[in-house]
Each structure stands twice: as structure tokens, then as C-alpha cells.
Design a protein around this motif. Structure first.
Motif, PDB file in Angstrom:
ATOM      1  N   CYS A 201     -35.875  20.183 -18.322  1.00  0.00           N
ATOM      2  CA  CYS A 201     -36.373  19.882 -16.983  1.00  0.00           C
ATOM      3  C   CYS A 201     -37.515  20.822 -16.609  1.00  0.00           C
ATOM      4  CB  CYS A 201     -35.261  20.001 -15.958  1.00  0.00           C
ATOM      5  SG  CYS A 201     -33.896  18.863 -16.258  1.00  0.00           S
ATOM      6  N   THR A 202     -38.373  20.364 -15.723  1.00  0.00           N
ATOM      7  CA  THR A 202     -39.555  21.135 -15.338  1.00  0.00           C
ATOM      8  C   THR A 202     -39.182  22.445 -14.681  1.00  0.00           C
ATOM      9  OG1 THR A 202     -40.813  19.084 -15.041  1.00  0.00           O
ATOM     10  CG2 THR A 202     -41.691  21.074 -14.013  1.00  0.00           C
ATOM     11  N   ASN A 203     -38.198  22.442 -13.803  1.00  0.00           N
ATOM     12  CA  ASN A 203     -37.854  23.639 -13.028  1.00  0.00           C
ATOM     13  C   ASN A 203     -36.401  24.043 -13.241  1.00  0.00           C
ATOM     14  OD1 ASN A 203     -40.417  24.035 -11.599  1.00  0.00           O
ATOM     15  ND2 ASN A 203     -39.924  22.112 -10.571  1.00  0.00           N
ATOM     16  N   CYS A 204     -35.932  24.015 -14.478  1.00  0.00           N
ATOM     17  CA  CYS A 204     -34.547  24.394 -14.748  1.00  0.00           C
ATOM     18  C   CYS A 204     -34.380  25.899 -14.548  1.00  0.00           C
ATOM     19  CB  CYS A 204     -34.163  24.010 -16.172  1.00  0.00           C
ATOM     20  SG  CYS A 204     -32.460  24.449 -16.600  1.00  0.00           S
ATOM     21  N   TYR A 205     -33.488  26.300 -13.634  1.00  0.00           N
ATOM     22  CA  TYR A 205     -33.320  27.707 -13.311  1.00  0.00           C
ATOM     23  C   TYR A 205     -32.795  28.506 -14.490  1.00  0.00           C
ATOM     24  CZ  TYR A 205     -28.226  27.386 -13.106  1.00  0.00           C
ATOM     25  OH  TYR A 205     -26.910  27.230 -13.444  1.00  0.00           O
TER      26      TYR A 205
ATOM     27  N   GLU B 281     -33.389  27.501 -17.728  1.00  0.00           N
ATOM     28  CA  GLU B 281     -34.292  27.223 -18.841  1.00  0.00           C
ATOM     29  C   GLU B 281     -33.593  26.490 -19.987  1.00  0.00           C
ATOM     30  OE1 GLU B 281     -36.024  30.986 -19.873  1.00  0.00           O
ATOM     31  OE2 GLU B 281     -36.733  31.365 -17.843  1.00  0.00           O
TER      32      GLU B 281
ATOM     33  N   ASP C 113     -31.685  14.432  -9.314  1.00  0.00           N
ATOM     34  CA  ASP C 113     -32.541  15.309  -8.517  1.00  0.00           C
ATOM     35  C   ASP C 113     -33.102  14.642  -7.270  1.00  0.00           C
ATOM     36  OD1 ASP C 113     -32.181  17.554  -9.998  1.00  0.00           O
ATOM     37  OD2 ASP C 113     -33.955  17.308 -11.232  1.00  0.00           O
TER      38      ASP C 113
ATOM     39  N   GLU D 299     -39.227  15.422 -12.604  1.00  0.00           N
ATOM     40  CA  GLU D 299     -38.530  16.670 -12.923  1.00  0.00           C
ATOM     41  C   GLU D 299     -37.880  16.616 -14.302  1.00  0.00           C
ATOM     42  OE1 GLU D 299     -36.572  20.328 -12.801  1.00  0.00           O
ATOM     43  OE2 GLU D 299     -38.154  19.600 -11.484  1.00  0.00           O
TER      44      GLU D 299
ATOM     45  N   ARG E  47     -31.916  17.708  -5.166  1.00  0.00           N
ATOM     46  CA  ARG E  47     -32.816  18.695  -4.574  1.00  0.00           C
ATOM     47  C   ARG E  47     -33.456  18.081  -3.339  1.00  0.00           C
ATOM     48  NH1 ARG E  47     -35.500  22.163  -9.443  1.00  0.00           N
ATOM     49  NH2 ARG E  47     -33.977  21.677 -11.062  1.00  0.00           N
TER      50      ARG E  47
ATOM     51  N   GLU F 287     -35.312  24.406  -3.523  1.00  0.00           N
ATOM     52  CA  GLU F 287     -36.023  24.818  -4.732  1.00  0.00           C
ATOM     53  C   GLU F 287     -35.962  26.334  -4.854  1.00  0.00           C
ATOM     54  OE1 GLU F 287     -37.174  23.087  -7.131  1.00  0.00           O
ATOM     55  OE2 GLU F 287     -36.951  21.106  -6.251  1.00  0.00           O
TER      56      GLU F 287
ATOM     57  N   ASP G 166     -37.855  28.983  -6.050  1.00  0.00           N
ATOM     58  CA  ASP G 166     -39.182  29.394  -6.489  1.00  0.00           C
ATOM     59  C   ASP G 166     -39.371  30.870  -6.160  1.00  0.00           C
ATOM     60  OD1 ASP G 166     -41.817  29.738  -7.110  1.00  0.00           O
ATOM     61  OD2 ASP G 166     -42.546  28.005  -5.996  1.00  0.00           O
TER      62      ASP G 166
END
Length: 313
Positions: free
Chosen positions: A45-49, A51, A148, A158, A186, A224, A226
Motif C-alpha cells: 500500500c502507498t501509505n502502509c504505516y 511498510e 480504505d 492506496e 481512512r 492519516e 503523516d
């Protein structure tokens, strides 16, 4: 390396950048013990916390025997948790996963699984095992599916083109066997929480899924995470200012067990969201993990204290 948005902050576990006493949270009411089954996942996923990806094995597969050891420790320490929860990566990629579920359920715990409900879960042997578990334990087992967004094109941005359709297929199958369902999403920047919940409600109704979009425990909407956004440090004075109590923060009620690549034994972490920050590793046993946690990370502020979010059901 700390992000420039929070330069100088979140350095000292006891004192903030302004010299104020940093807030700490005690394990005051254990409710959930999490297990990360491994960071390998069928998608990236693009924003996997955490990774997760098809190649990230920083957290390796845990075994069913290792899970049983911590379940034994729970009983010995008398934590009296109500819930055992599993996350990844994608838990259904772990070859011991069905055994882990069975060992947790047979002890009487509520069990929560975070999954994308895609190909790893839809293998014939896994489906057969899930049918048996659902028939035996019913609502004691909850599957929280990562969806998501209620709009396919935003979800796919995502998680990859076509993933929304595959996840919907998995949810439809889970619904058909009577599994207890929940969804994790999200909050899209362009919409309010109310708009997001209404969108999910329409999606659930269209598919006939028994999920309450307006119940935060059944449809969990995360902010999110970030770290490029500046957030305030949480001091001991913040509890009164914000009219919040440390017991509302996730690390007051949960811990997570992980197995690091190359490690001989699993480790216990303070938080499900911070698997790689060494200051949140509390030891290898639940006894060691009973110590206080300093809120020394941007996620502590934005996600838990100010956002009021929790990973548990």
C-alpha cells in the motif's frame, strides 16, 4: 531521523522540547494483546504505516507455539484481557495462522483479525478452516477488513488497481458463511467523518453486509498518520487541558508481540503503530511490558491523544 516538521521535538522520553514533563501512560487496564504475524503482505500500500509488502520480512512469521507461550503468560500475569488480536502484514499468509486462531478461541478469548480479505484468505484450505471456526465460535471471532474508502477509485489509489473489487469479493464470501464483520477505513481529506460514514453505510447496504457504519467499533475510521505534519507534544498538563484521561490512550490497555528478523525470541511492544522504534520495545515477556510508556512520538499525539483512535474493537 525525526521529520523536519517536528524538529527538536520527541527527543527525550521524560521532557518535551519546551522543558515540560512529558505525559506517560501506565498499563492500567489490559484489554487486548496483539500479535503481528509478520510484515509480509500480498500487496504494497502507498501509505502502509508498517511498510508491509511482498518482500518486507523485517517482522518474520510468528509460530503458533510462540503465541501459546504468551497466552500462558497472560494467565500467569492475570492480565484478564478480553481480546486477542492479529495483524500483519497479511495474517492469512502465515502458515500457522489458523492454528493461532484456534488456540486463542479455545481459551475463551474474543479474537480480532485485521485482513485485506484478498487471495491469501481465499485459498481453499483457509476457507475451510474459517468455516469451521465460524461454525464453532460464532461471534467470538471478528474479521476487520481493510477497506480504505467506500469509493473504489480512492481505495485503489492506496492499495492498487483492482484491489477494491477483490476485497469486496472476500467480504461477500465472509458474509455468506455468517462471519462477524467489521471494516477499517481512512477519513479522506476531502470529506467529513459523517460523510465518510454515510458513504460506507450506502456501500454496506448495497451488498447486504451486516456492518454498522455509524458504530466506531464496527467501522473504524483512522486519521492519516503523516509524520510530516507538525503536532504538539503531550505533557502531563494536557490531560486536564484536553479533558482526557490516560486510560483513554491505547497503550493503557494493549501491547503487541512481534518477532524481529534474526531474533531468537519475540518481543513485546507498547504500540501497534510503532513496530520499528526501539524506545517502544519493552522486553521479551509480558512482565517486562507492564512498565509505563512515554508518549514520545508524533503518532502518540496525533493518532491516540488528539485523534482519539484505537486499533481494538
Amino acid at each position: 531521523m525525526k521529520d523536519l516538521a517536528n524538529l527538536g521535538k520527541f527527543q527525550d522520553p521524560d521532557v518535551t522540547a519546551k522543558g515540560e514533563a512529558r505525559a506517560k501512560v501506565a498499563l492500567s487496564k489490559p484489554e487486548t494483546l496483539w500479535f503481528n504475524t509478520g510484515t509480509l503482505c500480498n500487496i504494497a500500500c502507498t501509505n502502509c504505516y508498517i511498510e508491509s509488502s511482498p518482500t518486507n520480512d523485517a517482522l518474520v512469521y510468528m509460530t503458533a507455539n510462540e503465541v501459546s507461550d504468551y497466552l500462558d503468560q497472560l494467565e500467569a500475569r492475570k492480565w484478564n484481557v478480553r481480546e486477542i488480536a492479529f495483524t500483519g502484514g497479511e495474517p492469512f499468509m502465515n502458515p500457522d495462522f489458523l492454528d493461532m486462531l484456534g488456540r486463542s478461541l479455545v481459551r475463551g478469548y474474543d479474537v480480532l483479525v485485521l485482513t485485506n480479505a484478498m487471495a491469501p484468505m481465499m485459498r481453499p484450505a483457509i476457507k475451510a478452516g474459517l468455516i469451521e471456526l465460524v461454525e464453532t465460535y460464532g461471534a467470538k471471532l471478528t474479521l476487520r477488513i481493510s477497506l480504505d474508502h467506500h469509493a473504489a477509485h480512492i481505495h485503489d489509489t492506496e492499495r492498487g488497481v483492482g484491489t477494491f473489487e477483490k476485497t469486496v469479493r472476500g467480504i461477500n464470501w465472509l458474509s455468506s458463511i455468517g462471519a462477524r464483520l467489521a471494516v477499517a477505513g481512512r477519513i479522506e481529506m476531502a470529506e467529513s467523518e459523517a460523510e465518510a460514514r454515510n458513504g460506507y453505510a450506502a456501500l454496506f447496504a448495497a451488498h447486504g453486509w451486516d456492518i454498522d457504519a455509524h458504530n466506531p467499533g464496527a467501522t473504524v475510521l483512522f486519521p492519516e498518520m503523516d509524520t510530516r505534519v507538525e503536532v504538539p507534544e503531550i505533557t502531563t498538563a494536557c490531560w486536564g487541558i484536553l479533558n482526557k484521561h490516560p486510560e483513554a490512550v491505547m497503550c493503557s490497555s494493549s501491547r503487541m508481540v512481534v518477532k524481529r528478523k534474526g531474533a531468537e525470541t519475540p518481543a513485546v511492544l507498547a504500540c501497534t503503530l510503532l513496530p520499528y522504534d526501539p524506545q517502544f520495545e519493552l522486553g521479551t515477556t509480558l512482565a517486562e511490558a507492564e512498565r509505563d510508556v512515554s508518549l514520545n512520538h508524533p503518532h502518540c499525539a496525533k493518532f491516540c491523544v488528539l485523534g482519539g483512535a484505537s486499533c481494538s474493537a
